[in-house]
Design an enzyme around this catalytic site. Structure first.
Site, PDB file in Angstrom:
ATOM      1  CD  GLU A   1       1.356  45.388  12.355  1.00  0.00           C
ATOM      2  OE1 GLU A   1       0.770  45.407  10.976  1.00  0.00           O
ATOM      3  OE2 GLU A   1       2.244  46.202  11.285  1.00  0.00           O
TER       4      GLU A   1
ATOM      5  CD1 TRP B   1      -1.495  51.252   9.522  1.00  0.00           C
ATOM      6  CD2 TRP B   1      -1.339  49.924  11.033  1.00  0.00           C
ATOM      7  NE1 TRP B   1      -0.084  51.710  10.720  1.00  0.00           N
ATOM      8  CE2 TRP B   1      -0.097  50.890  11.483  1.00  0.00           C
ATOM      9  CE3 TRP B   1      -1.721  49.082  12.217  1.00  0.00           C
ATOM     10  CZ2 TRP B   1       0.683  50.719  12.401  1.00  0.00           C
ATOM     11  CZ3 TRP B   1      -0.731  48.341  13.567  1.00  0.00           C
ATOM     12  CH2 TRP B   1       0.524  49.589  13.637  1.00  0.00           C
TER      13      TRP B   1
ATOM     14  CE1 TYR C   1       3.637  53.389  10.829  1.00  0.00           C
ATOM     15  CE2 TYR C   1       2.312  52.534   9.462  1.00  0.00           C
ATOM     16  CZ  TYR C   1       2.663  52.087   9.929  1.00  0.00           C
ATOM     17  OH  TYR C   1       2.833  50.778  10.522  1.00  0.00           O
TER      18      TYR C   1
END
Length: 198
Positions: A49, A57, A27
Site C-alpha cells: 500500500e 493498484w 484479486y
C-alpha cells in the site's frame, strides 16, 4: 443495482475496477477484503500500500511477485537486516517500484514491526482499530477514502516509527485486509469476509 456494478458472464456482480482486467478480477474475487491477521501478511500489504501511493493498484499487483522476491517474502526479520547494499540492489531492480524513500520506509517499517512484538504485534495493533460499523456504499462515490479509525491508526503507526502510513493509505489497508467492508451493496463479495454480517 447501481451503475457502478457490472454483472459478468459468470452472473456475478463486481465494481467497474474489477470487471475489465482478469488480474484485478481474480484479486477482487478471492483476496481483497478477506481477513489477514498474521504479521507477515499485514507487513506485506502495508508495504505494498505504501508503494502504491500515487500509482494504480494494478501496477503494484502486476509486480507483487517481484516485490516478494526482492523483499525476502516480506519476512520482517529478513527485511529489517537490509543494509546499504540491499538498498542499492533494490534501486537497480526494474521489477519493483524504484523509489528510495519507499524502499527505506519498508526497511524501517520492518524494524518497527519487530519492535511492536513486545506490545502484542502488528496484527493486534492494526485490528484493534476495527470500527463498530462498516460502510455500506451503493455507489463508488460513497466509498470513503479515510475514516476516524484510519486517522487514529495512522497516527499510532507513525508514533511507533512507521512511515508511508497516512490515513488514506491506512484506510486502503483496512479495506484490503477485511477490517472494513467497502464492497458495494449488491456485489457478490459483500459480506463474504466473515468479519461483518451483511
Amino acid at each position: 443495482m447501481t451503475q457502478d456494478l457490472i454483472t459478468g458472464p459468470d452472473g456475478l456482480a463486481r465494481p467497474l475496477w474489477a470487471s475489465r482486467d482478469p488480474l484485478l478480477q481474480a484479486y477482487y474475487d478471492t483476496e481483497w477484503g478477506m481477513p489477514v491477521r498474521d504479521e507477515r501478511g499485514l507487513f506485506e500489504r502495508l508495504s505494498l500500500e505504501g508503494f502504491q501511493a500515487g500509482l494504480s493498484w494494478a501496477t503494484i499487483l502486476r509486480k507483487r511477485e517481484n516485490f516478494r522476491a526482492a523483499f525476502a517474502g516480506f519476512d520482517p526479520d529478513a527485511v529489517a537486516r537490509f543494509g546499504d547494499a540491499d538498498v542499492e540492489r533494490l534501486l537497480g531492480d526494474a521489477g519493483i517500484i524504484r523509489n528510495r524513500a519507499k524502499i527505506l520506509a519498508t526497511i524501517g517499517n520492518a524494524r518497527a514491526t519487530i519492535e511492536l512484538r513486545a506490545d502484542g504485534g502488528l496484527a493486534e495493533l492494526v485490528w484493534s482499530f476495527r470500527p463498530d460499523a462498516t460502510p455500506a456504499p451503493r455507489a463508488l462515490a460513497e466509498i470513503p477514502s479515510s475514516s476516524p479509525e484510519s486517522v487514529a491508526l495512522s497516527r499510532e503507526l507513525k508514533r511507533r516509527g512507521f512511515r508511508f502510513v497516512g490515513p488514506t493509505t491506512v484506510f486502503a489497508l483496512m479495506e484490503a485486509v477485511g477490517i472494513v467492508d467497502t464492497h458495494l451493496v449488491g456485489s457478490h463479495r459483500r459480506g463474504t469476509s466473515g468479519v461483518w454480517a451483511d
